[in-house]
Design a protein around this motif. Structure first.
Motif, PDB file in Angstrom:
ATOM      1  N   GLU A 107       0.779  -1.197   0.002  1.00  0.00           N
ATOM      2  CA  GLU A 107       0.047  -0.045   0.065  1.00  0.00           C
ATOM      3  C   GLU A 107       0.719   1.103  -0.102  1.00  0.00           C
ATOM      4  O   GLU A 107       0.241   2.572   0.181  1.00  0.00           O
ATOM      5  N   GLY A 108       2.080   1.245   0.242  1.00  0.00           N
ATOM      6  CA  GLY A 108       2.991   2.284   0.038  1.00  0.00           C
ATOM      7  C   GLY A 108       3.616   2.926   1.339  1.00  0.00           C
ATOM      8  O   GLY A 108       4.064   3.868   1.339  1.00  0.00           O
ATOM      9  N   PHE A 109       3.079   2.030   2.153  1.00  0.00           N
ATOM     10  CA  PHE A 109       3.599   2.642   3.809  1.00  0.00           C
ATOM     11  C   PHE A 109       5.090   2.159   3.992  1.00  0.00           C
ATOM     12  O   PHE A 109       5.548   1.179   3.664  1.00  0.00           O
ATOM     13  N   MET A 110       5.924   3.186   4.193  1.00  0.00           N
ATOM     14  CA  MET A 110       7.241   3.042   4.368  1.00  0.00           C
ATOM     15  C   MET A 110       7.656   2.242   5.657  1.00  0.00           C
ATOM     16  O   MET A 110       7.381   2.609   6.644  1.00  0.00           O
ATOM     17  N   LEU A 111       8.487   1.384   5.390  1.00  0.00           N
ATOM     18  CA  LEU A 111       8.881   0.395   6.487  1.00  0.00           C
ATOM     19  C   LEU A 111      10.430   0.390   6.853  1.00  0.00           C
ATOM     20  O   LEU A 111      10.610   0.049   8.225  1.00  0.00           O
ATOM     21  N   ALA A 112      11.188   0.693   5.967  1.00  0.00           N
ATOM     22  CA  ALA A 112      12.681   0.585   6.163  1.00  0.00           C
ATOM     23  C   ALA A 112      13.162   1.350   5.135  1.00  0.00           C
ATOM     24  O   ALA A 112      12.784   1.826   3.801  1.00  0.00           O
ATOM     25  N   VAL A 113      14.624   1.512   5.564  1.00  0.00           N
ATOM     26  CA  VAL A 113      15.262   2.109   4.314  1.00  0.00           C
ATOM     27  C   VAL A 113      16.535   1.437   4.255  1.00  0.00           C
ATOM     28  O   VAL A 113      17.142   0.832   5.088  1.00  0.00           O
ATOM     29  N   LEU A 114      16.777   1.042   2.979  1.00  0.00           N
ATOM     30  CA  LEU A 114      17.612   0.037   2.473  1.00  0.00           C
ATOM     31  C   LEU A 114      19.004   0.781   1.939  1.00  0.00           C
ATOM     32  O   LEU A 114      18.751   1.694   1.000  1.00  0.00           O
ATOM     33  N   THR A 115      20.060   0.696   2.617  1.00  0.00           N
ATOM     34  CA  THR A 115      21.447   1.406   1.959  1.00  0.00           C
ATOM     35  C   THR A 115      21.944   0.474   1.155  1.00  0.00           C
ATOM     36  O   THR A 115      22.633  -0.618   1.719  1.00  0.00           O
ATOM     37  N   VAL A 116      21.806   0.588  -0.188  1.00  0.00           N
ATOM     38  CA  VAL A 116      22.493  -0.257  -1.203  1.00  0.00           C
ATOM     39  C   VAL A 116      24.038  -0.429  -1.162  1.00  0.00           C
ATOM     40  O   VAL A 116      24.720   0.543  -1.265  1.00  0.00           O
ATOM     41  N   SER A 117      24.431  -1.488  -1.047  1.00  0.00           N
ATOM     42  CA  SER A 117      25.817  -1.933  -0.941  1.00  0.00           C
ATOM     43  C   SER A 117      26.250  -2.755  -2.450  1.00  0.00           C
ATOM     44  O   SER A 117      27.208  -2.373  -3.098  1.00  0.00           O
ATOM     45  N   ASP A 118      25.501  -3.551  -2.628  1.00  0.00           N
ATOM     46  CA  ASP A 118      25.745  -4.599  -3.982  1.00  0.00           C
ATOM     47  C   ASP A 118      24.429  -4.608  -4.743  1.00  0.00           C
ATOM     48  O   ASP A 118      23.476  -4.745  -4.218  1.00  0.00           O
ATOM     49  N   VAL A 119      24.652  -4.511  -6.302  1.00  0.00           N
ATOM     50  CA  VAL A 119      23.663  -4.950  -7.100  1.00  0.00           C
ATOM     51  C   VAL A 119      24.083  -5.959  -7.926  1.00  0.00           C
ATOM     52  O   VAL A 119      25.228  -5.645  -8.707  1.00  0.00           O
ATOM     53  N   TRP A 120      23.664  -6.996  -8.368  1.00  0.00           N
ATOM     54  CA  TRP A 120      24.143  -8.088  -8.883  1.00  0.00           C
ATOM     55  C   TRP A 120      23.036  -8.879  -9.553  1.00  0.00           C
ATOM     56  O   TRP A 120      21.892  -9.157  -9.083  1.00  0.00           O
ATOM     57  N   LYS A 121      23.398  -9.718 -10.695  1.00  0.00           N
ATOM     58  CA  LYS A 121      22.509 -10.539 -11.153  1.00  0.00           C
ATOM     59  C   LYS A 121      23.023 -12.158 -10.667  1.00  0.00           C
ATOM     60  O   LYS A 121      23.896 -12.772 -10.870  1.00  0.00           O
ATOM     61  N   PRO A 122      21.885 -12.727  -9.969  1.00  0.00           N
ATOM     62  CA  PRO A 122      22.292 -14.290  -9.249  1.00  0.00           C
ATOM     63  C   PRO A 122      22.121 -15.196 -10.380  1.00  0.00           C
ATOM     64  O   PRO A 122      21.368 -14.918 -11.465  1.00  0.00           O
ATOM     65  N   ASP A 123      23.031 -16.271 -10.517  1.00  0.00           N
ATOM     66  CA  ASP A 123      22.589 -17.271 -11.330  1.00  0.00           C
ATOM     67  C   ASP A 123      21.652 -18.282 -10.471  1.00  0.00           C
ATOM     68  O   ASP A 123      22.052 -19.074  -9.468  1.00  0.00           O
ATOM     69  N   LEU A 124      20.282 -18.090 -10.750  1.00  0.00           N
ATOM     70  CA  LEU A 124      19.288 -18.811  -9.977  1.00  0.00           C
ATOM     71  C   LEU A 124      19.237 -20.339 -10.310  1.00  0.00           C
ATOM     72  O   LEU A 124      19.048 -21.181  -8.960  1.00  0.00           O
ATOM     73  N   ALA A 125      19.992 -20.806 -11.068  1.00  0.00           N
ATOM     74  CA  ALA A 125      20.199 -22.496 -11.319  1.00  0.00           C
ATOM     75  C   ALA A 125      21.173 -22.808 -10.270  1.00  0.00           C
ATOM     76  O   ALA A 125      20.971 -23.865  -9.624  1.00  0.00           O
ATOM     77  N   ALA A 126      22.256 -21.997 -10.236  1.00  0.00           N
ATOM     78  CA  ALA A 126      23.350 -22.332  -9.014  1.00  0.00           C
ATOM     79  C   ALA A 126      22.786 -22.487  -7.787  1.00  0.00           C
ATOM     80  O   ALA A 126      23.069 -22.999  -6.705  1.00  0.00           O
ATOM     81  N   GLU A 127      21.815 -21.264  -7.549  1.00  0.00           N
ATOM     82  CA  GLU A 127      21.439 -20.827  -6.315  1.00  0.00           C
ATOM     83  C   GLU A 127      20.437 -22.079  -5.792  1.00  0.00           C
ATOM     84  O   GLU A 127      20.694 -22.577  -4.726  1.00  0.00           O
ATOM     85  N   THR A 128      19.762 -22.414  -6.606  1.00  0.00           N
ATOM     86  CA  THR A 128      18.729 -23.584  -6.424  1.00  0.00           C
ATOM     87  C   THR A 128      19.638 -25.043  -6.144  1.00  0.00           C
ATOM     88  O   THR A 128      19.270 -25.694  -5.377  1.00  0.00           O
ATOM     89  N   PHE A 129      20.594 -25.267  -7.023  1.00  0.00           N
ATOM     90  CA  PHE A 129      21.317 -26.506  -6.745  1.00  0.00           C
ATOM     91  C   PHE A 129      21.993 -26.291  -5.411  1.00  0.00           C
ATOM     92  O   PHE A 129      22.121 -27.310  -4.555  1.00  0.00           O
ATOM     93  N   ALA A 130      22.506 -25.212  -4.917  1.00  0.00           N
ATOM     94  CA  ALA A 130      23.257 -25.143  -3.632  1.00  0.00           C
ATOM     95  C   ALA A 130      22.278 -25.297  -2.448  1.00  0.00           C
ATOM     96  O   ALA A 130      22.779 -25.746  -1.364  1.00  0.00           O
ATOM     97  N   ILE A 131      21.006 -24.846  -2.679  1.00  0.00           N
ATOM     98  CA  ILE A 131      20.111 -25.110  -1.614  1.00  0.00           C
ATOM     99  C   ILE A 131      19.459 -26.506  -1.570  1.00  0.00           C
ATOM    100  O   ILE A 131      19.566 -27.001  -0.582  1.00  0.00           O
ATOM    101  N   PHE A 132      18.906 -26.904  -2.815  1.00  0.00           N
ATOM    102  CA  PHE A 132      18.343 -28.419  -2.588  1.00  0.00           C
ATOM    103  C   PHE A 132      19.275 -29.510  -3.388  1.00  0.00           C
ATOM    104  O   PHE A 132      18.716 -30.556  -3.097  1.00  0.00           O
ATOM    105  N   GLY A 133      20.435 -29.210  -3.752  1.00  0.00           N
ATOM    106  CA  GLY A 133      21.052 -30.290  -4.579  1.00  0.00           C
ATOM    107  C   GLY A 133      20.326 -30.487  -5.763  1.00  0.00           C
ATOM    108  O   GLY A 133      19.663 -29.777  -6.298  1.00  0.00           O
ATOM    109  N   GLU A 134      20.602 -32.200  -6.221  1.00  0.00           N
ATOM    110  CA  GLU A 134      20.126 -32.460  -7.655  1.00  0.00           C
ATOM    111  C   GLU A 134      18.697 -32.183  -8.071  1.00  0.00           C
ATOM    112  O   GLU A 134      18.397 -31.445  -9.020  1.00  0.00           O
TER     113      GLU A 134
END
Ligand code: PPS
Length: 561
Positions: A107-134
Motif C-alpha cells: 500500500e506504499g507505507f514506508m517500513l525501512a530504508v535500505l542502503t544499497v551496497s551491492d547490485v548483482w544478477k544471481p545465477d538462479l540455477a546455481a542458487e537452487t542447486f546449492a540449496i536443494f542439490g540435484e
C-alpha cells in the motif's frame, strides 16, 4: 552463538534510533521505492525484529556467494540460506551503491530504508542447486520475490516500522520480548514447536513427554504461509493453537505468532529455523518427520533419523538441539497416549479429525480437545452445514432462469440458509452493466459471478447462479473459487437449440436470424458444453417443478439438504 549478542535497548539508544528514523523519513521523499509482497514482508520483519540476527540487512554479494558455497557468511558465521531482496533488472539498473531505497508494503507505507551496497544478477540455477542439490525445484529461493529473472540488491536495512498486522496482535512477540518472557519465567530450556496443522491429543502427549525428558518448557507457534492471511485457514489454525496451548499448565507452554513462514527448503531450511529459534531464546526445537505432518505410520524413517543427525552436528554452533518426534500410540485400556518407541504407530490424527468433522460424526474423546474441535468445526463442516452454489449454464431460453427461480423459492421455503439469486439478467444489470458479449467480457462476467458466489458460500449461504457461461475456463474459475468454501453444483441445462429457438420468449433468436443482433450464443457464437457437470437437465420434456425436483433430489442425496 546467536541471540547472546543481541544489543540491549536502553533509553539513550532508543532516542538516537528515533532521531535517525525521523531523519530517514524526511530524506526518503527523494528515495526510489521498492514494494514488498507478503512473503518478502515476512523476511523484512524477521530482519527488523532481529529474528535473522546477525543479519543487519539483505545479504551483500560476498555473503550470498559464501552462503551458497560454504553455508556461512563471508566472516565465517554459520548461515544456511540466502536472504536477498529481488528487484527487476530495470530497477536494478538505476541503483548506485551508497544510495537509500524506501522499502514499502504493497500500500506504499514506508517500513525501512535500505542502503544499497551491492547490485548483482544471481545465477538462479546455481542458487537452487546449492540449496536443494540435484532434485530441487527451480523456484526463486533466496528472494521470495515472484520475479522470473530477478536482480539482487544487498545492503543494510534500517527499520522505520514493523509491517502492519491486525490479527492476533496479543500473541505476536518479537524475539527480544520472547526472551524477556523466558527470563521472567525462569525458563532456561525451551523447545520450539512449530506446526502447520492443528495439534491434537497424540501431539499433546508427545510434547508433554519431550518437555519432561528435556526438563524444558514449550514455545508453540503455528507455522503460517503468508498467503493464508487472506483465508479462513489462517484464523482456524491460530485459534486451534490457542485452544491447544490452553491445555498446558501456564508454566509449561507459551504461544507466539512469528513472521517465520513455511519455506519448504529442505535440511537447510531446518537449519535456518534453528538459528531463528535460538534468536527467540529457544534451546531445543522439535523437528517433524520430513515436515510432511504425515498420518499415522509404523516407524520413523531412516531419512528422518539422518536429518536429525545432520542437524545435531550443528547444535553446538546454533545453540539449538534438534528433538525428533516420538512414536505415540493409544493405550486402549486407559484411553491415553503412550510412547511406543518399539515401532508402534506414530504420526498424527489430524486427517482423521477432519474426516469425522466433514461427515458430521462425533470425534472420540481420545483424539482431540473440545476447544480445538470447536475451532476446526467452523471450517470443516458436514455438507448440510456448508454453503453451496447452484450454477446453471446453458443457452438462452434453455430454462435456466425459470429453474433458478423455482429453486430459489424452494430453498427459501426450506429456510436452512440465506439464499441469493444471481440470474444472468440480474448480474448484467447490477454487476456487469458495462460488459458486452465478447469472449473476454463473458469470461469476466462469469468470473465476477464466481467471486460473489464464493463470498456467499464462505458465509454459509446458497448462491443460485444462472448465466449462459459458454466457456469452460471461467466455469472452472468459478468452481475453483467456490470450492474453497463449500459445494459447487454445476447444472448443464442441456435443452437443445431447436427447442430454445422455438420458445424464443425474448424474440432474441428471431432477431439474430434476421441479422439484427450479432454474436448470439448457439447461433453465431459458441457454447462449449460442460464435460462433467454434477447434473444435466433437458427441460424440453419437463415442467419447471419436475426439473427443480431433480436438483432437490441431488442436493438431498449428497447431504446438502
Ligand atoms: S454470459 O455469456 O454468461 O456472459 O451471458 P449472460 O450474462 O448470462 O447474459 C445472457 C443474457 O443476455 C441476453 N443477450 C445475449 N445472450 C447471448 N448472446 C448475446 N449476443 C446476447 N445479447 C443479449 C440474453 O437475453 C441472455 O439472457 P437469457 O436469460 O440467458 O436468455
Amino acid at each position: 552463538q546467536y541471540s547472546d549478542s543481541l544489543p540491549a535497548h536502553n533509553a539513550e539508544s532508543l532516542l538516537v534510533h528515533f532521531r535517525r528514523v525521523e531523519r530517514l523519513k524526511e530524506q526518503a521523499t527523494e528515495f526510489k521505492s521498492v514494494y514488498l509482497n507478503p512473503r518478502q514482508l515476512c523476511d523484512l520483519e524477521m530482519l527488523l525484529n532481529r529474528a535473522f540476527y546477525p543479519l543487519e540487512g539483505y545479504m551483500c554479494r560476498a555473503d550470498y556467494e559464501s552462503v551458497l558455497a560454504d553455508m556461512a557468511l563471508a566472516d565465517g558465521t554459520l548461515w544456511p540460506l540466502p536472504i536477498c531482496l529481488g528487484v527487476t533488472e530495470e530497477f536494478a539498473a538505476t541503483l548506485t551503491p551508497g544510495e537509500g531505497i524506501a522499502v514499502r508494503d504493497s500500500e506504499g507505507f514506508m517500513l525501512a530504508v535500505l542502503t544499497v551496497s551491492d547490485v548483482w544478477k544471481p545465477d538462479l540455477a546455481a542458487e537452487t542447486f546449492a540449496i536443494f542439490g540435484e532434485d530441487g525445484d527451480h523456484s526463486v529461493a533466496g528472494c521470495n520475490c515472484d520475479l522470473e529473472d530477478p536482480w539482487y540488491v544487498g545492503g543494510r536495512v534500517e527499520g522505520i516500522a514493523f509491517p502492519q498486522r491486525y490479527d492476533f496482535t496479543d500473541i505476536r512477540m518479537t524475539p527480544a520480548e520472547v526472551q524477556r518472557f523466558f527470563v521472567q519465567k525462569g525458563w532456561r530450556k525451551v523447545v520450539a514447536v512449530q506446526a502447520s496443522r492443528p495439534l491434537h491429543k497424540a501431539d499433546r502427549a508427545m510434547l508433554e513427554e519431550i518437555a519432561l525428558e528435556e526438563g524444558a518448557s514449550l514455545l508453540l507457534s503455528p507455522l503460517l504461509s503468508p498467503s493464508m492471511y487472506s483465508s479462513v485457514d489462517h484464523f482456524v489454525l491460530v485459534r486451534s493453537f490457542q485452544q491447544f496451548a490452553d491445555t498446558f499448565p501456564r508454566n509449561l507452554a507459551k504461544l507466539n505468532l512469528s513472521p517465520w513462514f513455511q519455506r519448504s527448503m529442505g535440511p537447510k531450511g531446518a537449519l535456518l529455523r534453528a538459528i531463528v529459534n535460538k534468536n527467540y531464546g529457544c534451546t531445543h526445537m522439535l523437528v517433524w518427520d520430513s515436515g510432511k505432518m504425515k498420518p499415522r505410520l509404523n516407524a520413523l524413517s531412516d531419512e528422518y533419523e539422518a536429518h536429525i543427525q545432520w542437524l545435531s552436528g550443528y547444535a553446538e554452533t546454533t545453540g539449538v538441539i534438534p528433538v525428533a518426534e516420538h512414536c505415540m500410540s493409544l493405550d486402549k485400556a486407559t484411553g491415553k497416549y503412550v510412547n511406543s518407541a518399539d515401532g508402534g504407530l506414530c504420526g498424527n490424527d489430524h486427517e482423521a479429525v477432519v474426516d469425522l468433522l466433514v461427515k458430521g460424526e462425533p470425534i472420540p474423546d481420545w483424539m482431540s480437545f473440545p476447544g480445538v474441535i470447536r475451532e476446526l468445526s467452523r471450517k470443516y463442516k458436514p455438507r448440510w452445514k456448508q454453503g453451496f452454489t447452484l450454477f446453471f449454464s446453458g443457452l438462452s431460453g434453455a430454462g435456466k432462469s425459470t429453474l433458478a427461480k423455482v429453486l430459489y423459492v424452494k430453498l427459501l421455503e426450506l429456510n436452512h440458509r440465506p439464499v441469493t439469486l444471481l440470474d444472468g439478467d440480474i448480474v448484467r444489470t447490477n454487476l456487469s452493466s458495462e460488459l458486452n458479449f465478447s469472449k473476454e467480457h463473458r469470461n469476466l462476467n462469469v468470473a465476477r459471478i464466481g467471486f460473489v458466489a464464493s463470498e456467499i458460500v464462505k458465509n454459509g449461504g446458497v448462491a443460485v447462479c444462472a448465466p449462459i457461461a459458454p466457456y469452460p475456463e471461467s466455469r472452472r474459475q468459478a468452481r475453483h473459487m467456490v470450492e474453497e468454501y463449500g459445494g459447487f453444483i454445476e447444472i448443464h441445462v442441456s435443452t437443445p437449440l431447436s427447442v430454445c429457438e422455438q420458445r424464443d420468449r425474448k424474440g432474441i433468436y428471431a432477431k439474430a436470424r434476421a441479422g439484427i443482433i450479432k454474436g448470439l450464443t448457439g447461433v453465431d457464437d459458441p457454447y462449449f458444453e460442460p464435460e462433467n457437470p454434477e447434473l444435466r437437465i433437458d427441460t424440453s420434456e419437463l415442467t419447471p417443478n419436475e426439473a427443480a425436483h431433480e436438483v432437490l433430489m441431488f442436493l438431498s442425496d449428497n447431504k446438502y439438504i
